[in-house]
Design a protein around this motif. Structure first.
Motif, short mmCIF file in Angstrom:
data_model
loop_
_atom_site.label_atom_id
_atom_site.label_comp_id
_atom_site.label_asym_id
_atom_site.label_seq_id
_atom_site.Cartn_x
_atom_site.Cartn_y
_atom_site.Cartn_z
N ARG A 180 9.94 -30.05 12.34
CA ARG A 180 10.60 -28.85 11.83
C ARG A 180 11.83 -28.52 12.67
NH1 ARG A 180 7.16 -24.54 13.61
NH2 ARG A 180 8.30 -25.07 15.50
N ASP A 181 11.66 -28.47 14.00
CA ASP A 181 12.78 -28.10 14.87
C ASP A 181 13.92 -29.10 14.79
OD1 ASP A 181 11.18 -25.96 15.62
OD2 ASP A 181 10.66 -26.79 17.59
N ALA A 182 13.59 -30.38 14.78
CA ALA A 182 14.63 -31.42 14.67
C ALA A 182 15.31 -31.34 13.30
CB ALA A 182 14.02 -32.80 14.89
N GLY A 183 14.54 -31.06 12.26
CA GLY A 183 15.10 -30.94 10.91
C GLY A 183 16.09 -29.79 10.82
N TYR A 184 15.73 -28.65 11.39
CA TYR A 184 16.65 -27.51 11.36
C TYR A 184 17.89 -27.77 12.22
CZ TYR A 184 13.70 -24.46 8.57
OH TYR A 184 12.99 -23.91 7.54
N ALA A 185 17.72 -28.47 13.34
CA ALA A 185 18.88 -28.80 14.17
C ALA A 185 19.85 -29.70 13.39
CB ALA A 185 18.43 -29.49 15.46
N ARG A 186 19.31 -30.68 12.67
CA ARG A 186 20.17 -31.56 11.86
C ARG A 186 20.79 -30.79 10.71
NH1 ARG A 186 19.18 -37.04 12.95
NH2 ARG A 186 18.74 -37.12 15.16
N TYR A 187 20.04 -29.89 10.13
CA TYR A 187 20.55 -29.05 9.03
C TYR A 187 21.74 -28.23 9.51
CZ TYR A 187 20.54 -25.38 5.46
OH TYR A 187 20.90 -24.50 4.47
N GLU A 188 21.59 -27.59 10.67
CA GLU A 188 22.68 -26.77 11.21
C GLU A 188 23.90 -27.60 11.55
OE1 GLU A 188 20.84 -24.60 14.40
OE2 GLU A 188 19.81 -23.26 13.01
N ALA A 189 23.68 -28.87 11.88
CA ALA A 189 24.80 -29.77 12.18
C ALA A 189 25.42 -30.37 10.92
CB ALA A 189 24.33 -30.89 13.11
N GLY A 190 24.86 -30.06 9.75
CA GLY A 190 25.38 -30.60 8.50
C GLY A 190 24.99 -32.04 8.26
N GLU A 191 23.98 -32.52 8.96
CA GLU A 191 23.50 -33.89 8.79
C GLU A 191 22.39 -33.85 7.74
OE1 GLU A 191 22.45 -35.43 12.66
OE2 GLU A 191 24.30 -34.65 13.51
N TRP A 192 22.80 -33.83 6.48
CA TRP A 192 21.89 -33.53 5.38
C TRP A 192 20.77 -34.53 5.23
CZ3 TRP A 192 23.01 -28.87 5.12
CH2 TRP A 192 24.33 -28.41 5.15
N GLU A 193 21.09 -35.81 5.32
CA GLU A 193 20.05 -36.83 5.12
C GLU A 193 18.98 -36.74 6.20
OE1 GLU A 193 22.06 -40.56 4.88
OE2 GLU A 193 23.01 -40.07 2.98
N ALA A 194 19.38 -36.65 7.46
CA ALA A 194 18.41 -36.56 8.55
C ALA A 194 17.60 -35.27 8.44
CB ALA A 194 19.12 -36.63 9.90
N ALA A 195 18.27 -34.18 8.09
CA ALA A 195 17.57 -32.90 7.92
C ALA A 195 16.55 -33.02 6.81
CB ALA A 195 18.57 -31.79 7.62
N TYR A 196 16.93 -33.66 5.72
CA TYR A 196 16.03 -33.80 4.57
C TYR A 196 14.78 -34.58 4.96
CZ TYR A 196 14.65 -34.24 -0.31
OH TYR A 196 13.97 -34.16 -1.49
N VAL A 197 14.97 -35.70 5.66
CA VAL A 197 13.83 -36.53 6.06
C VAL A 197 12.90 -35.75 6.98
CG1 VAL A 197 13.14 -38.56 7.41
CG2 VAL A 197 14.99 -38.74 5.73
N LEU A 198 13.45 -35.12 7.99
CA LEU A 198 12.61 -34.41 8.98
C LEU A 198 11.90 -33.21 8.38
CD1 LEU A 198 15.09 -34.79 11.93
CD2 LEU A 198 12.79 -35.78 11.84
N LEU A 199 12.62 -32.42 7.59
CA LEU A 199 11.98 -31.24 6.99
C LEU A 199 10.97 -31.66 5.92
CD1 LEU A 199 14.98 -28.76 6.85
CD2 LEU A 199 12.97 -28.66 8.34
N MET A 200 11.26 -32.73 5.19
CA MET A 200 10.29 -33.23 4.21
C MET A 200 9.04 -33.71 4.94
SD MET A 200 9.43 -33.71 1.09
CE MET A 200 10.89 -33.67 0.07
N ARG A 201 9.21 -34.37 6.07
CA ARG A 201 8.06 -34.82 6.86
C ARG A 201 7.23 -33.61 7.30
NH1 ARG A 201 9.92 -38.98 10.93
NH2 ARG A 201 9.98 -40.19 9.01
N PHE A 202 7.89 -32.55 7.74
CA PHE A 202 7.21 -31.32 8.14
C PHE A 202 6.41 -30.74 6.97
CE2 PHE A 202 7.67 -26.59 8.25
CZ PHE A 202 6.73 -26.34 9.25
#
Length: 175
Positions: free
Chosen positions: A59-81
Motif C-alpha cells: 500500500r505505502d509503496a503504491g501510494y508513493a508511486r502514485y504520488e510520483a505519477g508512476e501509474w503502472e507501478a502504482a497500479y501493480v502495488l495497489l492492486m496487490r494490496f
C-alpha cells in the motif's frame, strides 16, 4: 512509511508523467493485473501480522508511486494490496474470526484502506489508458512521418533520374 488512516482520501497526483519517448511502452492492464497477483497463497498457520505488514508495504509503496505519477507501478502495488486484503486474507482464520480487538480493528482499517485504494486504481487505470492512447498516436505519427520521408526520397530519385535522362538526350542531340 506511515499508514494511511482509513478515512483519508487518496493522495492527489503531484505531477504529470513526461511525454512518452518513442520506444517507451505502456503495458496493458491485463499485464499489470497479472503482475499484481499474489505469488504465494495465504497459509492459515502463519501469523496474520506478517501478511498485514506485507499488505501495508505494498500500500505505502503504491501510494508513493502514485504520488510520483508512476501509474503502472502504482497500479501493480495497489492492486496487490487490494487483492491481498479483499481476497487472500479471507483464507486466514484470524482474519475471518479475529482473536483480539487489535485484529478486529486491523481488519476494519485494512478493509477500508483497500476500498479507498479501489478508487485510486480506477484513476491510475484511466491514466494508463491515456498513456496507451498517446503511445498509439505517437507510433502512428512516426509511421506516417517515415512513410512521407520515403515518398519524398522516392520523388527526389525519380526527379534526378528524369533530369539525368533529359541531360543525356540533350548531349546526344548536341553530338
Amino acid at each position: 512509511g506511515t499508514p494511511i488512516a482509513p478515512d483519508s482520501r487518496p493522495p492527489r497526483r503531484l505531477r504529470q508523467r513526461e511525454a512518452l519517448a518513442p520506444g517507451d511502452m505502456v503495458r496493458s492492464l491485463a499485464e499489470l493485473v497479472a503482475q499484481a497477483k499474489i505469488p504465494v497463497a495465504v497459509q492459515p498457520g502463519r501469523p496474520l501480522e506478517g501478511y498485514l505488514e506485507a499488505a501495508g508495504k505494498a500500500r505505502d509503496a503504491g501510494y508513493a508511486r502514485y504520488e510520483a505519477g508512476e501509474w503502472e507501478a502504482a497500479y501493480v502495488l495497489l492492486m496487490r494490496f487490494v487483492i491481498l486484503v479483499l481476497e487472500e486474507l479471507r483464507k486466514h482464520p484470524d482474519w475471518t474470526v479475529p482473536k483480539t480487538p487489535t485484529q478486529r480493528h486491523q481488519r476494519k482499517v485494512f478493509t477500508d484502506q483497500a476500498e479507498t485504494a479501489l478508487g485510486v486504481l480506477e484513476y491510475a487505470k484511466g491514466e494508463i489508458q491515456t498513456l496507451s492512447e498517446v503511445e498509439a498516436a505517437v507510433t502512428r505519427r512516426a509511421a506516417e512521418k517515415q512513410r512521407q520521408e520515403a515518398a519524398e526520397a522516392e520523388r527526389r530519385r525519380a526527379e534526378e533520374a528524369r533530369r539525368a535522362a533529359e541531360e543525356a538526350a540533350r548531349r546526344a542531340e548536341a553530338a
